[in-house]
Design a protein around this motif. Structure first.
Motif, PDB file in Angstrom:
ATOM      1  N   ASP A 197     -34.809   1.869  -6.885  1.00 20.93           N
ATOM      2  CA  ASP A 197     -34.969   3.287  -7.191  1.00 20.93           C
ATOM      3  C   ASP A 197     -34.142   3.636  -8.431  1.00 20.93           C
ATOM      4  OD1 ASP A 197     -35.229   6.037  -7.255  1.00 20.93           O
ATOM      5  OD2 ASP A 197     -35.052   6.270  -5.084  1.00 20.93           O
ATOM      6  N   PHE A 198     -34.742   3.474  -9.587  1.00 21.31           N
ATOM      7  CA  PHE A 198     -34.038   3.744 -10.842  1.00 21.31           C
ATOM      8  C   PHE A 198     -33.678   5.222 -10.976  1.00 21.31           C
ATOM      9  CE2 PHE A 198     -36.351  -0.201 -11.875  1.00 21.31           C
ATOM     10  CZ  PHE A 198     -35.314  -0.959 -12.409  1.00 21.31           C
ATOM     11  N   VAL A 199     -34.530   6.089 -10.461  1.00 19.18           N
ATOM     12  CA  VAL A 199     -34.259   7.526 -10.576  1.00 19.18           C
ATOM     13  C   VAL A 199     -33.042   7.905  -9.753  1.00 19.18           C
ATOM     14  CG1 VAL A 199     -35.152   9.835 -10.116  1.00 19.18           C
ATOM     15  CG2 VAL A 199     -36.653   8.101 -11.097  1.00 19.18           C
ATOM     16  N   ALA A 200     -32.944   7.397  -8.515  1.00 14.91           N
ATOM     17  CA  ALA A 200     -31.795   7.707  -7.682  1.00 14.91           C
ATOM     18  C   ALA A 200     -30.507   7.188  -8.314  1.00 14.91           C
ATOM     19  CB  ALA A 200     -31.979   7.106  -6.288  1.00 14.91           C
ATOM     20  N   GLU A 201     -30.584   6.034  -8.961  1.00 14.39           N
ATOM     21  CA  GLU A 201     -29.403   5.416  -9.560  1.00 14.39           C
ATOM     22  C   GLU A 201     -29.005   6.075 -10.871  1.00 14.39           C
ATOM     23  OE1 GLU A 201     -26.235   2.924  -9.620  1.00 14.39           O
ATOM     24  OE2 GLU A 201     -27.784   2.695  -8.085  1.00 14.39           O
ATOM     25  N   LEU A 202     -30.001   6.477 -11.673  1.00 17.34           N
ATOM     26  CA  LEU A 202     -29.725   6.904 -13.038  1.00 17.34           C
ATOM     27  C   LEU A 202     -30.168   8.327 -13.359  1.00 17.34           C
ATOM     28  CD1 LEU A 202     -30.923   3.599 -14.744  1.00 17.34           C
ATOM     29  CD2 LEU A 202     -28.540   4.339 -14.503  1.00 17.34           C
ATOM     30  N   GLY A 203     -30.773   9.000 -12.387  1.00 12.35           N
ATOM     31  CA  GLY A 203     -31.339  10.321 -12.661  1.00 12.35           C
ATOM     32  C   GLY A 203     -30.330  11.340 -13.153  1.00 12.35           C
TER      33      GLY A 203
END
Length: 301
Positions: free
Chosen positions: A111-117
């Motif tokens: 989950d790139f969004v959860a990590e970097l959002g």
């Protein structure tokens, strides 16, 4: 008298020693080919343009050769590694570096969004990675969708895949992957990477491809799933004319002929002769298929 110091160990010997120390062997099932050429490593880092303050995502860091070079340039690195043993080795070897984060995860599900959002560099983050060959296409297509996070991708892929990504109309390599990449990004090959740069040596050469993600898709269509359904159908039977390929994919003859006429596209052409813009016009002119496989088209698009 000047004291002679021993030469530092080569990246190949370092890699072999690290693997041996931990009782590991490269796993073909995971496409593990580790970068061991310092010239190629430095060329990749140079091409990516990272420097102090840059935020980088690295996928499949392996033994950390590229990771270490990125950190030395002053970048912060989030390394996503599927192999738990390699992730542990990376964390042990470089884990004390304050700019390194290691995540044990499958990049196809991470989950790139959860990590970097909420990252302050959101929208300016770069991905720099030597992509495992067996997940190249799905991973490239997945990363291209994160234009709200990433500004550019620097991905080392098989040379044949790079040719497909950057191909032009009427070429043998031109196909659905080409058009999907064109839809989301500007892509070009920027560095030839010989197979000897990796251990164990793969059977093919590679290419570093730069993807500059577009703020908006290159073409505007009423239904992106339909667009990629048309593209898939056109290239699913490359030897067939556009008319026959789309008819076999389920579009009624009458509606198909009307759409071709409205777009001034000859049904006798083949899919590899159409530009993305022509596919977009044709997609908007065609009715939705019944039954429509929209979910699959969206995933593959």
């Amino acid at each position: 008298m000047t004291r002679a110091f021993p030469a530092p160990p080569s990246l190949l010997s370092r890699t072999r020693a690290l693997l041996a120390t931990r009782g590991l062997r490269p796993r073909a099932s995971r496409g593990q080919h580790f970068l061991v050429d310092p010239r190629v490593r430095d060329a990749i880092v140079d091409a990516s343009g990272v420097g102090p303050g840059s935020m980088v995502v690295e996928i499949g860091p392996g033994t950390g050769v590229l990771t270490e070079a990125l950190l030395q340039r002053g970048a912060a690195v989030l390394a996503v590694e599927l192999d738990r043993e390699l992730a542990a080795a990376l964390a042990e070897g470089l884990g004390s570096h304050p700019a390194l984060g290691v995540r044990v995860a499958d990049a196809l599900r991470f989950d790139f969004v959860a990590e970097l959002g909420d990252h302050p560099d959101r929208g300016r983050i770069r991905v720099v990675a030597n992509i495992p060959y067996y997940i190249t296409t799905p991973l490239v297509l997945r990363l291209l969708r994160y234009r709200e996070l990433f500004a550019a991708l620097y991905l080392t892929v098989q040379r044949e895949v790079a040719e497909r990504i950057t191909a032009g109309p009427c070429s043998k390599a031109y196909g659905a992957l080409t058009l999907a990449c064109q839809y989301w990004a500007e892509a070009r090959g920027i560095l030839a990477v010989p197979r000897a740069a990796f251990y164990p040596m793969p059977e093919v050469d590679s290419t570093l491809v730069r993807f500059d993600l577009l703020q908006m898709p290159r073409v505007s269509v009423a239904s992106p799933p339909q667009l990629f359904g048309v593209i898939r159908a056109a290239f699913g039977q490359r030897r067939k004319t556009l008319r026959n390929a789309l008819r076999n994919a389920g579009w009624p003859v009458g509606a198909l002929e009307a759409a071709l006429a409205a777009c001034s596209v000859s049904g006798e052409r083949r899919g590899e002769t159409l530009t993305l813009e022509e596919f977009a016009r044709l997609s908007d002119a065609l009715p939705a298929r019944e039954p429509a496989d929209s979910d699959r088209d969206l995933r593959e698009g």
